[in-house]
Design a protein around this motif. Sequence first.
Motif, PDB file in Angstrom:
ATOM      1  N   ALA A   1       0.855  -1.197   0.000  1.00 40.88           N
ATOM      2  CA  ALA A   1       0.000   0.000   0.000  1.00 40.88           C
ATOM      3  C   ALA A   1       0.887   1.242   0.000  1.00 40.88           C
ATOM      4  CB  ALA A   1      -0.906   0.006   1.227  1.00 40.88           C
ATOM      5  N   PRO A   2       0.711   2.164  -0.928  1.00 42.08           N
ATOM      6  CA  PRO A   2       1.533   3.387  -0.937  1.00 42.08           C
ATOM      7  C   PRO A   2       1.347   4.178   0.361  1.00 42.08           C
ATOM      8  CG  PRO A   2       0.296   3.160  -2.975  1.00 42.08           C
ATOM      9  CD  PRO A   2      -0.257   2.135  -2.026  1.00 42.08           C
ATOM     10  N   ARG A   3       2.442   4.693   0.836  1.00 42.66           N
ATOM     11  CA  ARG A   3       2.368   5.488   2.065  1.00 42.66           C
ATOM     12  C   ARG A   3       1.527   6.746   1.889  1.00 42.66           C
ATOM     13  NH1 ARG A   3       6.639   4.352   5.976  1.00 42.66           N
ATOM     14  NH2 ARG A   3       7.955   2.659   5.208  1.00 42.66           N
ATOM     15  N   LYS A   4       1.460   7.256   0.650  1.00 44.33           N
ATOM     16  CA  LYS A   4       0.676   8.471   0.437  1.00 44.33           C
ATOM     17  C   LYS A   4      -0.802   8.265   0.714  1.00 44.33           C
ATOM     18  CE  LYS A   4       0.158   7.629  -4.536  1.00 44.33           C
ATOM     19  NZ  LYS A   4       0.437   8.170  -5.885  1.00 44.33           N
ATOM     20  N   ARG A   5      -1.267   6.988   0.714  1.00 44.95           N
ATOM     21  CA  ARG A   5      -2.662   6.727   1.064  1.00 44.95           C
ATOM     22  C   ARG A   5      -2.888   6.811   2.576  1.00 44.95           C
ATOM     23  NH1 ARG A   5      -5.998   2.021  -1.477  1.00 44.95           N
ATOM     24  NH2 ARG A   5      -7.442   3.249  -0.188  1.00 44.95           N
ATOM     25  N   LEU A   6      -1.796   6.786   3.337  1.00 45.99           N
ATOM     26  CA  LEU A   6      -1.911   6.837   4.794  1.00 45.99           C
ATOM     27  C   LEU A   6      -1.408   8.162   5.381  1.00 45.99           C
ATOM     28  CD1 LEU A   6      -0.534   3.271   5.493  1.00 45.99           C
ATOM     29  CD2 LEU A   6      -2.904   3.985   5.774  1.00 45.99           C
ATOM     30  N   PHE A   7      -0.846   8.992   4.544  1.00 47.75           N
ATOM     31  CA  PHE A   7      -0.203  10.208   5.047  1.00 47.75           C
ATOM     32  C   PHE A   7      -0.526  11.364   4.113  1.00 47.75           C
ATOM     33  CE2 PHE A   7       3.535  13.045   5.014  1.00 47.75           C
ATOM     34  CZ  PHE A   7       3.507  13.459   6.333  1.00 47.75           C
ATOM     35  N   PHE A   8      -0.775  12.544   4.684  1.00 48.96           N
ATOM     36  CA  PHE A   8      -1.095  13.721   3.883  1.00 48.96           C
ATOM     37  C   PHE A   8       0.002  14.762   4.087  1.00 48.96           C
ATOM     38  CE2 PHE A   8      -3.120  13.745   7.920  1.00 48.96           C
ATOM     39  CZ  PHE A   8      -3.053  15.022   8.409  1.00 48.96           C
ATOM     40  N   GLY A   9       0.427  15.379   2.979  1.00 47.92           N
ATOM     41  CA  GLY A   9       1.573  16.283   3.005  1.00 47.92           C
ATOM     42  C   GLY A   9       1.367  17.568   3.759  1.00 47.92           C
ATOM     43  N   THR A  10       0.135  17.961   4.024  1.00 50.27           N
ATOM     44  CA  THR A  10      -0.086  19.216   4.755  1.00 50.27           C
ATOM     45  C   THR A  10       0.460  19.162   6.173  1.00 50.27           C
ATOM     46  OG1 THR A  10      -2.281  18.414   5.369  1.00 50.27           O
ATOM     47  CG2 THR A  10      -2.129  19.827   3.414  1.00 50.27           C
ATOM     48  N   LEU A  11       0.739  17.951   6.668  1.00 52.21           N
ATOM     49  CA  LEU A  11       1.327  17.858   8.008  1.00 52.21           C
ATOM     50  C   LEU A  11       2.691  18.541   8.041  1.00 52.21           C
ATOM     51  CD1 LEU A  11       1.146  16.695  10.866  1.00 52.21           C
ATOM     52  CD2 LEU A  11       2.245  14.628  10.004  1.00 52.21           C
ATOM     53  N   TYR A  12       3.484  18.366   6.965  1.00 46.98           N
ATOM     54  CA  TYR A  12       4.777  19.042   6.895  1.00 46.98           C
ATOM     55  C   TYR A  12       4.597  20.551   6.926  1.00 46.98           C
ATOM     56  CZ  TYR A  12       6.956  14.615   5.595  1.00 46.98           C
ATOM     57  OH  TYR A  12       7.425  13.331   5.586  1.00 46.98           O
TER      58      TYR A  12
END
Length: 460
Positions: A166-177
């Motif tokens: 499963a791609p990590r981008k499906r579990l994580f959103f870049g706005t956190l950075y």
Amino acid sequence: MKPMPGPVRPLLRRLASPFRGLLPRGLLGRALLIILLPLLILQGVALQLFYGGHLDVISRRLAGGVAGDIGMVAELLARHPADADKGWIFREAAWRMDLSLAFEPGASIGSPSMRSGWLPILPLEEDLARALEERVRLPYDTDWASDPRSVIIRVQMPDGVLHVEAPRKRLFFGTLYLFFIWLVGSSLLLFAIAALFMKNQVRAIRRLASAAEAFGTGREVGAIKPEGASEVRQAAAAFNQMQGRIRRFVTQRTEVLAGISHDLRTPLTRLRLGLAMLPPGTEEDAAAMTEDVAEMERMIAAYLAFARGESTEQAQPADLSELVRDLAARARRDGASVSVDAPGPLVLPVRADALRRCIGNLLDNAGRHAARIAVGLAESPREDGGRNAGRWVMITVDDDGPGIPEVSREDAFKPFTSFSAGGTGLGLAIARDIARAHGGDIALEGSPLGGLRARIRLPA
């Protein structure tokens, strides 16, 4: 507002006492702390609201979506075990769900495990594990460390093991950075602006304090430029006006005293001439009156020195050890027994002539009452702390005379107070006036020699 009850204040002081040593002593540090603490509290509240609320909700939803897709794939494989169906299911999962699938027939995952490799501050691993338990309901393990772009999930099926990437981008959103960059960056930017602004304000206050200290110790500083906040500018302008008023007062007083000195010395000179021209046979009376005139001249000189306060002399670097030794040698020439304990060269900015008069007065007082005098010079640490922390220079004059009772020692510094015949009562008053003009003071104590000790304290 009613004042706090009496017992409350001591309790608050006891609670705050362990933290007093942690507080900065300077105005700049305390001002920045006042700015920084609310900023940190505000950012902490924002972080808690985001991390504990919004981030937690989003993380659970993303993990639930991935776990739901894996559960759907596992259910389809269980219902359609044919190889042709598996190929279709794998292609649809890769296209529609962005999941890379593989099946290992007859394999077993053994004991379920979880290989961690994600950021420890994020709840993604726990949220995914919880979602897999709820939506897949089959034995599984996860691997976060092997692939930096994907999370590898192995699900134990009845006839083998299903491998899911499963791609990590499906579990994580870049706005956190972006959130953390904004959080830390805004804090650093605001703190830097506050530090720069407060540093300029504190610099103006320090310049004012340095000018006041220099002027108080007799050094010429001139007018200071008003800068900083309006209150600091007002204080600087008031300081400049105070300097001008004090200088005008000293100048006028010195001019008046110079005129008085001239007016008093002229009749005394005529008296001396008159005594010198007395007829023969009056030598004994003439000698007594001449001694009285000389005593009057000494008293006038002492009064003028006390009133003038050596205000016209400017502070210059001088070697105190050499100055003390010269004064002790002069006292020995006058018949006193003086010993000196002084280190090597000790240079300080002082008004040398005034300080000579200060120490000379103490030696003269000791010489009139004692047979033995000891002069000491040493340095000691200052105890006032803060920015002005440094060292004191101590000059002690000990004698073996009768001394002064402890209850009367402070009265000895009052003008025209004399504890013996033949004195004007101004020696100690002039000495203290000079010491305080240098930023120090004089105290009288008991001497190890059995008499009196005069201790001069000067800032180093």
